[in-house]
Enzyme design. Structure first.
Site, PDB file in Angstrom:
ATOM      1  N   PHE A 106     -28.583 -29.895 -13.590  1.00  0.00           N
ATOM      2  CA  PHE A 106     -27.455 -28.974 -13.766  1.00  0.00           C
ATOM      3  C   PHE A 106     -26.727 -29.203 -15.084  1.00  0.00           C
ATOM      4  O   PHE A 106     -26.015 -28.337 -15.579  1.00  0.00           O
ATOM      5  CB  PHE A 106     -26.479 -29.100 -12.590  1.00  0.00           C
ATOM      6  CG  PHE A 106     -25.524 -30.255 -12.670  1.00  0.00           C
ATOM      7  CD1 PHE A 106     -24.196 -30.071 -13.023  1.00  0.00           C
ATOM      8  CD2 PHE A 106     -25.950 -31.541 -12.365  1.00  0.00           C
ATOM      9  CE1 PHE A 106     -23.306 -31.132 -13.080  1.00  0.00           C
ATOM     10  CE2 PHE A 106     -25.069 -32.607 -12.416  1.00  0.00           C
ATOM     11  CZ  PHE A 106     -23.749 -32.406 -12.778  1.00  0.00           C
ATOM     12  N   LYS A 107     -26.904 -30.373 -15.676  1.00  0.00           N
ATOM     13  CA  LYS A 107     -26.230 -30.683 -16.937  1.00  0.00           C
ATOM     14  C   LYS A 107     -26.672 -29.752 -18.065  1.00  0.00           C
ATOM     15  O   LYS A 107     -26.015 -29.683 -19.110  1.00  0.00           O
ATOM     16  CB  LYS A 107     -26.497 -32.139 -17.338  1.00  0.00           C
ATOM     17  CG  LYS A 107     -26.138 -33.180 -16.271  1.00  0.00           C
ATOM     18  CD  LYS A 107     -24.653 -33.305 -16.083  1.00  0.00           C
ATOM     19  CE  LYS A 107     -24.289 -34.312 -15.005  1.00  0.00           C
ATOM     20  NZ  LYS A 107     -24.462 -35.697 -15.387  1.00  0.00           N
ATOM     21  N   ASP A 108     -27.787 -29.032 -17.883  1.00  0.00           N
ATOM     22  CA  ASP A 108     -28.233 -28.093 -18.923  1.00  0.00           C
ATOM     23  C   ASP A 108     -27.192 -27.006 -19.185  1.00  0.00           C
ATOM     24  O   ASP A 108     -27.062 -26.537 -20.318  1.00  0.00           O
ATOM     25  CB  ASP A 108     -29.560 -27.440 -18.524  1.00  0.00           C
ATOM     26  CG  ASP A 108     -30.744 -28.375 -18.666  1.00  0.00           C
ATOM     27  OD1 ASP A 108     -30.784 -29.123 -19.658  1.00  0.00           O
ATOM     28  OD2 ASP A 108     -31.621 -28.371 -17.788  1.00  0.00           O
ATOM     29  N   ALA A 111     -24.556 -28.834 -21.473  1.00  0.00           N
ATOM     30  CA  ALA A 111     -25.073 -29.357 -22.743  1.00  0.00           C
ATOM     31  C   ALA A 111     -25.510 -28.242 -23.685  1.00  0.00           C
ATOM     32  O   ALA A 111     -25.240 -28.282 -24.895  1.00  0.00           O
ATOM     33  CB  ALA A 111     -26.227 -30.314 -22.480  1.00  0.00           C
ATOM     34  N   THR A 139     -27.281 -36.562 -17.626  1.00  0.00           N
ATOM     35  CA  THR A 139     -26.544 -36.065 -18.797  1.00  0.00           C
ATOM     36  C   THR A 139     -27.314 -36.307 -20.083  1.00  0.00           C
ATOM     37  O   THR A 139     -27.405 -35.428 -20.947  1.00  0.00           O
ATOM     38  CB  THR A 139     -25.158 -36.738 -18.884  1.00  0.00           C
ATOM     39  OG1 THR A 139     -24.383 -36.362 -17.755  1.00  0.00           O
ATOM     40  CG2 THR A 139     -24.425 -36.324 -20.152  1.00  0.00           C
TER      41      THR A 139
END
Length: 435
Positions: A106-108, A111, A139
């Site tokens: 989900f960090k995409d 970021a 992350t």
């Protein structure tokens, strides 16, 4: 868009300053001076919009006048170019899959959006931007792929030795170009502390242009609101209008974004903070005493955080009022044994493979539902990482059901490049100054 520090509401900065400086001088975190409310017509008809359209609408409301609409639309479409499907498992249970981006986590969302925001504001000929990030798992890979090849940026990722999975480590150590990895002999909290020390160091601030890619940076938080609105849009198409979100929580940026979305008008009945053995917040919700502890290692490594940075943002959203907070946030904590059992239970019941973080979110949703048997709602638990990133966790029969994406096989053919370092800030500082 103006922002203030959670430690000083009279401190006001413009959005670009908050993006590039990450953390105010008083060591608070930046929050919007004004949280806009989206039009009721948009919320009531949100089911007719795509993820990209919803993302642009939310970003436009928050970043009012910071970026012209055409540029912002292009930025959003480029950053959020993958789906976040809501899968129905039974009558009232849904899983929101947030792992369909390039790093499979989900960090995409945060970021990729942040890297493009920074690239937009960076000017040719400016000093190189040193992006520092501490990671407990996902992350680092998302930031590495989000910033890979972005001109005028240099990314340094600190991760705890032996506490990330093989695939997570390769995602942050095999890129080259402008991405550098430091393998720290300590915990995630140690990595995070070293990054925060760097931002407070006068010599580093004078000689290097530092910013953070952790969720302390407001441009990481904003795009995480998008998928809460999108989940509601998908529920609306199925005739559902009451929702409870169960959120795997480590540094608490994910659930902070959900609460921000709720403040913008998203109708959410309840948020559940689902944690592993690092239970700082559930203890606070139960006792009223906020006491951090050193983080402990678990199977859900991206949540191995003993001192969650974003908790100050959540308390700020509720004006430091715990009673008001408890009306919207519940908290549950689970150990590794319970997590492994949940992985098996989910697979047995739904033939669905859940990573450890996702399994904890499901457990918390099940617990909340059992405590509110007379209430009707759609329960959505967030799936934050692709299960292939944790191959050693699953029993053989479940592991065999995992579809491994092609980019993972490609990763395994790459060499790891990381510099080993102790939990020594002076060594870290010297590294940054001499590079």
């Amino acid at each position: 868009m103006k922002l203030y520090s959670t430690n000083n509401h009279h401190l006001s900065v413009a959005f670009p300053e908050a993006v590039f400086n990450s953390m105010p001088l008083d060591k608070g975190l930046y929050m919007p001076e004004h949280i806009p409310s989206l039009e009721q017509d948009f919320i009531q008809n949100i089911g007719q919009y795509s993820l990209a359209e919803i993302a642009f609408k939310v970003a436009s409301a928050l970043l009012k006048e910071a970026i012209p609409a055409p540029e912002l639309r292009h930025l959003v479409q480029e950053a959020i170019n993958f789906d976040a499907p809501l899968n129905r498992l039974d009558k009232n249970t849904y899983v929101l899959e947030l792992f369909h981006g390039p790093s499979l986590a989900f960090k995409d969302f945060g970021a990729r959006f942040m890297s493009r925001i920074m690239a937009y504001f960076l000017k040719d000929g400016e000093e190189v931007l040193d992006v520092l990030v501490a990671t407990s798992g996902d992350t680092g890979g998302a930031v590495a792929l989000g910033f890979l090849g972005v001109p005028n940026t240099r990314v340094t990722i600190l991760y705890p030795k032996g506490k990330v999975s093989e695939i997570q480590e390769l995602q942050l150590c095999s890129n080259g170009q402008n991405i550098y990895a430091l393998e720290i002999d300590g915990t995630f909290d140690d990595c995070q502390h070293m990054v925060k020390q760097a931002f407070a160091d006068e010599e580093l601030k004078e000689k290097r242009r530092l910013t953070s890619a952790n969720s302390i940076n407001i441009s990481r938080l904003i795009p995480q609101t998008f998928y809460y609105f999108y989940a509601y849009a998908q529920l609306q198409k199925q005739g559902k209008d009451k929702v409870v979100f169960s959120v795997p929580s480590g540094n608490f940026g994910n659930i902070a974004a959900g609460l921000l979305a709720q403040k913008m008008g998203l109708p959410v009945k309840q948020f559940i903070a689902a944690t592993n053995a690092n239970d700082t917040v559930p203890r606070f919700l139960e006792s009223g005493i906020y006491q951090t502890r050193p983080s402990v290692q678990t199977y859900a490594n991206a949540m191995d955080v003993g001192a969650p940075s974003n908790w100050v943002r959540i308390m700020d959203l509720f004006n430091q009022d715990r009673e008001q907070l408890l009306e919207k946030v519940s908290g549950y904590t689970y150990n590794d044994e319970q997590t492994l059992q949940a992985i098996t239970d989910i697979y047995t019941r739904y033939h669905y493979v859940a990573c450890p973080h996702t399994a904890i979110a499901w457990l918390a949703l099940e617990k909340y539902s059992s405590e509110h048997p007379d209430e009707a709602f759609a329960g959505v638990f967030l799936s934050t990482a692709h299960p292939c990133k944790f191959p050693d966790v699953f029993p053989q029969d479940i592991a065999a059901a995992i579809e491994v994406p092609p980019q993972v096989e490609e990763l395994r053919s790459k060499a790891k490049h990381a510099l080993a370092m102790e939990t020594d800030f002076e060594a870290f500082k010297t590294y940054l100054l001499n590079r």
